[in-house]
Design a protein around this motif. Structure first.
Motif, short mmCIF file in Angstrom:
data_model
loop_
_atom_site.label_atom_id
_atom_site.label_comp_id
_atom_site.label_asym_id
_atom_site.label_seq_id
_atom_site.Cartn_x
_atom_site.Cartn_y
_atom_site.Cartn_z
N VAL A 53 -7.23 -4.52 -4.66
CA VAL A 53 -7.77 -3.53 -3.73
C VAL A 53 -6.64 -2.72 -3.11
CG1 VAL A 53 -9.88 -4.80 -3.18
CG2 VAL A 53 -7.83 -5.16 -1.80
N PRO A 54 -6.91 -1.44 -2.81
CA PRO A 54 -5.93 -0.66 -2.03
C PRO A 54 -5.78 -1.31 -0.66
CG PRO A 54 -7.51 0.78 -3.10
CD PRO A 54 -8.03 -0.62 -3.25
N LEU A 55 -4.55 -1.45 -0.21
CA LEU A 55 -4.26 -2.09 1.07
C LEU A 55 -3.89 -1.08 2.15
CD1 LEU A 55 -2.07 -4.98 -0.35
CD2 LEU A 55 -4.41 -5.18 0.53
N LYS A 56 -3.23 -0.01 1.73
CA LYS A 56 -2.74 0.98 2.69
C LYS A 56 -2.62 2.32 1.99
CE LYS A 56 1.27 1.73 5.73
NZ LYS A 56 2.55 1.15 6.18
N ILE A 57 -2.97 3.38 2.70
CA ILE A 57 -2.83 4.75 2.21
C ILE A 57 -2.14 5.53 3.31
CG2 ILE A 57 -4.02 6.81 1.38
CD1 ILE A 57 -6.42 4.90 0.73
N LYS A 58 -1.05 6.20 2.97
CA LYS A 58 -0.27 6.95 3.97
C LYS A 58 -0.12 8.38 3.47
CE LYS A 58 3.99 6.53 6.59
NZ LYS A 58 5.22 5.75 6.74
#
Length: 145
Positions: A120-125
């Protein structure tokens, strides 16, 4: 057809934005509203699929496993190059994860996908004018993309 429906607040006030992605015709229709009044509508067409920067990591997780040097070009809606820039430990929600870190060039955004199943994606910046960070605090396998 993928529809992204969001409310945005900033120094310019509140705005409601609807993005409708048609991957068959490689278009995205972006409609902006103030209250219930439509203030702007734009139709963008490309020569391939167009992604939303926030949804791209969810799509990309299906390509696991990744190897060093992995690079791909995406449109969000303009073309950007996304590369696997590192495999690193990050902390999200008080837990530590080993994650693939992807960087969009030039300086558009970074996102981290859990190296271990369920990827799963954990962080998007995000970069650019409106910098943002999104941390994924939970997920459900029943509703996963």
């Amino acid at each position: 057809m993928l529809k992204v429906d969001r409310d945005v607040s900033g120094w310019f006030g509140k705005e409601h934005i609807i993005e409708e992605y048609d991957q068959s015709n490689f278009t995205v229709r972006i409609s902006k509203f103030k209250g219930k009044k439509k203030t702007e509508e734009t139709l963008l067409k490309a020569d391939g699929p167009i992604y939303n920067a926030i949804i791209l990591p969810f799509h990309q997780r299906k390509a696991v496993p990744f190897s060093k040097g992995w690079t791909r070009t995406f449109r969000i809606p303009r073309k950007i190059e996304v590369k696997l820039s590192a495999i690193e430990k990050i902390e999200v929600g008080g837990r530590s994860y080993e994650a693939y870190r992807f960087s969009g060039t030039p300086g558009q955004f970074d996102f981290w996908i859990n190296k271990n199943d369920p990827h799963v994606p954990l962080k998007i910046k995000g970069g650019g004018v409106f910098k943002y960070s999104l941390l994924i605090n939970g997920y459900s396998r029943e509703n996963s993309l």
